[in-house]
Design a protein around this motif. Sequence first.
Motif, PDB file in Angstrom:
ATOM      1  N   ALA A  39      28.265  38.697  32.299  1.00 17.43           N
ATOM      2  CA  ALA A  39      27.078  37.697  31.845  1.00 17.43           C
ATOM      3  C   ALA A  39      28.454  36.720  31.839  1.00 17.43           C
ATOM      4  N   GLY A  40      26.947  35.461  33.033  1.00 19.11           N
ATOM      5  CA  GLY A  40      28.261  34.932  33.837  1.00 19.11           C
ATOM      6  C   GLY A  40      27.853  34.270  34.986  1.00 19.11           C
ATOM      7  N   ASP A  41      28.687  33.186  36.338  1.00 14.03           N
ATOM      8  CA  ASP A  41      28.281  32.954  37.089  1.00 14.03           C
ATOM      9  C   ASP A  41      27.565  33.797  38.299  1.00 14.03           C
ATOM     10  N   ILE A  42      28.502  35.184  37.718  1.00 10.67           N
ATOM     11  CA  ILE A  42      27.551  36.256  39.073  1.00 10.67           C
ATOM     12  C   ILE A  42      26.365  36.626  38.399  1.00 10.67           C
ATOM     13  N   THR A  43      24.760  36.602  38.426  1.00 14.86           N
ATOM     14  CA  THR A  43      24.184  36.408  38.115  1.00 14.86           C
ATOM     15  C   THR A  43      23.319  38.306  38.134  1.00 14.86           C
ATOM     16  N   ASP A  44      23.708  38.660  38.825  1.00 11.38           N
ATOM     17  CA  ASP A  44      23.048  39.557  39.932  1.00 11.38           C
ATOM     18  C   ASP A  44      23.944  40.936  39.851  1.00 11.38           C
ATOM     19  N   THR A  45      24.444  41.401  38.219  1.00  6.90           N
ATOM     20  CA  THR A  45      25.080  42.307  38.122  1.00  6.90           C
ATOM     21  C   THR A  45      24.305  43.710  37.929  1.00  6.90           C
ATOM     22  N   ASP A  46      24.384  44.897  37.683  1.00  4.24           N
ATOM     23  CA  ASP A  46      24.139  45.524  37.758  1.00  4.24           C
ATOM     24  C   ASP A  46      24.751  46.712  36.897  1.00  4.24           C
ATOM     25  N   THR A  47      23.704  47.081  35.298  1.00  8.14           N
ATOM     26  CA  THR A  47      24.183  47.616  34.485  1.00  8.14           C
ATOM     27  C   THR A  47      24.670  49.361  34.856  1.00  8.14           C
ATOM     28  N   LYS A  48      25.223  49.551  34.773  1.00  7.12           N
ATOM     29  CA  LYS A  48      26.298  51.549  34.479  1.00  7.12           C
ATOM     30  C   LYS A  48      26.703  52.151  32.815  1.00  7.12           C
ATOM     31  N   VAL A  49      26.406  53.324  33.298  1.00  6.93           N
ATOM     32  CA  VAL A  49      26.973  54.064  32.065  1.00  6.93           C
ATOM     33  C   VAL A  49      28.470  54.316  32.453  1.00  6.93           C
ATOM     34  N   ALA A  50      28.679  54.444  30.778  1.00  7.64           N
ATOM     35  CA  ALA A  50      30.359  54.558  30.935  1.00  7.64           C
ATOM     36  C   ALA A  50      30.231  55.164  29.257  1.00  7.64           C
ATOM     37  N   LEU A  51      31.593  55.304  29.172  1.00  7.02           N
ATOM     38  CA  LEU A  51      31.905  56.814  27.690  1.00  7.02           C
ATOM     39  C   LEU A  51      33.035  55.774  26.623  1.00  7.02           C
ATOM     40  N   GLN A  52      32.968  56.269  25.567  1.00  5.96           N
ATOM     41  CA  GLN A  52      34.379  55.198  24.858  1.00  5.96           C
ATOM     42  C   GLN A  52      34.306  56.692  23.439  1.00  5.96           C
ATOM     43  N   GLY A  53      35.311  56.423  23.068  1.00  7.94           N
ATOM     44  CA  GLY A  53      35.496  57.676  21.946  1.00  7.94           C
ATOM     45  C   GLY A  53      36.846  56.161  20.926  1.00  7.94           C
ATOM     46  N   GLY A  54      37.531  57.475  19.687  1.00  6.33           N
ATOM     47  CA  GLY A  54      37.871  56.565  18.958  1.00  6.33           C
ATOM     48  C   GLY A  54      38.181  57.608  17.177  1.00  6.33           C
ATOM     49  N   VAL A  55      38.623  56.210  16.507  1.00  4.97           N
ATOM     50  CA  VAL A  55      39.002  57.345  15.364  1.00  4.97           C
ATOM     51  C   VAL A  55      38.276  55.317  14.005  1.00  4.97           C
ATOM     52  N   VAL A 194      37.417  32.940  40.175  1.00  4.58           N
ATOM     53  CA  VAL A 194      36.040  33.822  40.454  1.00  4.58           C
ATOM     54  C   VAL A 194      34.571  32.876  40.105  1.00  4.58           C
ATOM     55  N   GLY A 195      35.454  32.213  38.868  1.00  4.33           N
ATOM     56  CA  GLY A 195      34.176  32.336  38.353  1.00  4.33           C
ATOM     57  C   GLY A 195      34.049  32.374  36.706  1.00  4.33           C
ATOM     58  N   ARG A 196      33.443  32.718  35.636  1.00  2.00           N
ATOM     59  CA  ARG A 196      32.473  32.983  34.385  1.00  2.00           C
ATOM     60  C   ARG A 196      31.954  34.226  34.356  1.00  2.00           C
ATOM     61  N   LEU A 197      32.694  34.931  33.406  1.00  3.30           N
ATOM     62  CA  LEU A 197      32.284  36.563  33.240  1.00  3.30           C
ATOM     63  C   LEU A 197      32.643  37.190  32.264  1.00  3.30           C
ATOM     64  N   GLN A 198      31.740  37.472  31.482  1.00  4.16           N
ATOM     65  CA  GLN A 198      31.747  37.876  29.924  1.00  4.16           C
ATOM     66  C   GLN A 198      31.464  39.623  30.105  1.00  4.16           C
ATOM     67  N   ASN A 199      31.765  40.359  29.093  1.00  3.04           N
ATOM     68  CA  ASN A 199      31.423  41.403  28.935  1.00  3.04           C
ATOM     69  C   ASN A 199      30.201  41.742  27.904  1.00  3.04           C
ATOM     70  N   ARG A 200      29.458  42.596  28.470  1.00  2.00           N
ATOM     71  CA  ARG A 200      28.068  42.659  27.405  1.00  2.00           C
ATOM     72  C   ARG A 200      28.204  44.631  27.574  1.00  2.00           C
ATOM     73  N   ASN A 201      27.773  44.976  26.324  1.00  2.00           N
ATOM     74  CA  ASN A 201      27.857  46.787  26.021  1.00  2.00           C
ATOM     75  C   ASN A 201      27.207  46.458  25.159  1.00  2.00           C
ATOM     76  N   ALA A 202      25.874  47.845  25.374  1.00  2.00           N
ATOM     77  CA  ALA A 202      25.118  47.880  24.500  1.00  2.00           C
ATOM     78  C   ALA A 202      25.298  49.944  24.545  1.00  2.00           C
ATOM     79  N   TYR A 203      25.615  50.276  22.818  1.00  2.00           N
ATOM     80  CA  TYR A 203      26.682  51.983  23.431  1.00  2.00           C
ATOM     81  C   TYR A 203      25.499  52.893  21.670  1.00  2.00           C
TER      82      TYR A 203
END
Length: 210
Positions: A39-55, A194-203
């Motif tokens: 989210a940020g200055d570039i407003t038309d980015t698209d959501t994508k699927v990724a993975l996570q794991g950990g302890v 580039v501007g301002r962009l911040q990470n967003r993540n639903a999991y």
Amino acid sequence: MNCKLAIVALLSFVGFTASAQDYPVTFGVKAGVNLINMAGDITDTDTKVALQGGVTFDYAFNPAFSLISGVELTTKGAKYHGTTFNDFFEDGYHDVFVNLNMMYLQVPVYAAYKMQVASDTKFVFQTGPYVAYGIGGKATIKDGVEKQQVNSFSTGVIKEFDFGFGVGAGVEFSHLVAKLGYEFGVINVVDSYVGRLQNRNAYLTLGYQF
């Protein structure tokens, strides 16, 4: 007097030991799926699927309240498809496609409230900050007819450090844990030009506590 102090000390030690046994530290493992965007200055980015794991690390202060932490290997980023102007092309405009994957080592520090709903089942509600450091990932960039793939953090455009907050809810059933959550970064993870962009993540994650 010394005898009384010894008795008090012994009782305190017994009480502490009992408390530690009643509310142990619990370790676990987890894996899951991310729905990532920025989210940020570039407003038309698209959501994508990724993975996570950990302890995971769960320190229970009492049956209802815990401190939940751990170390996660998680991927964030976004997709972007747009147009840009360049005199090299006949009509001046051409397509630009960016597929950004950023892999982080992440440490959350969440305060959790646990609601007992059955003998071996609890609802869990958690919130708190996280810190993350980028260790890799690939960025694919197609600009007109040219296509290149680089390390996401090698160009200096993407900053390694990320910080934000997360909220989540889930259920603990015996040793099994399922959680839904959302993370929102609060700092700019790209270079200022580039501007301002911040990470967003639903999991969604599934875990096992030992």
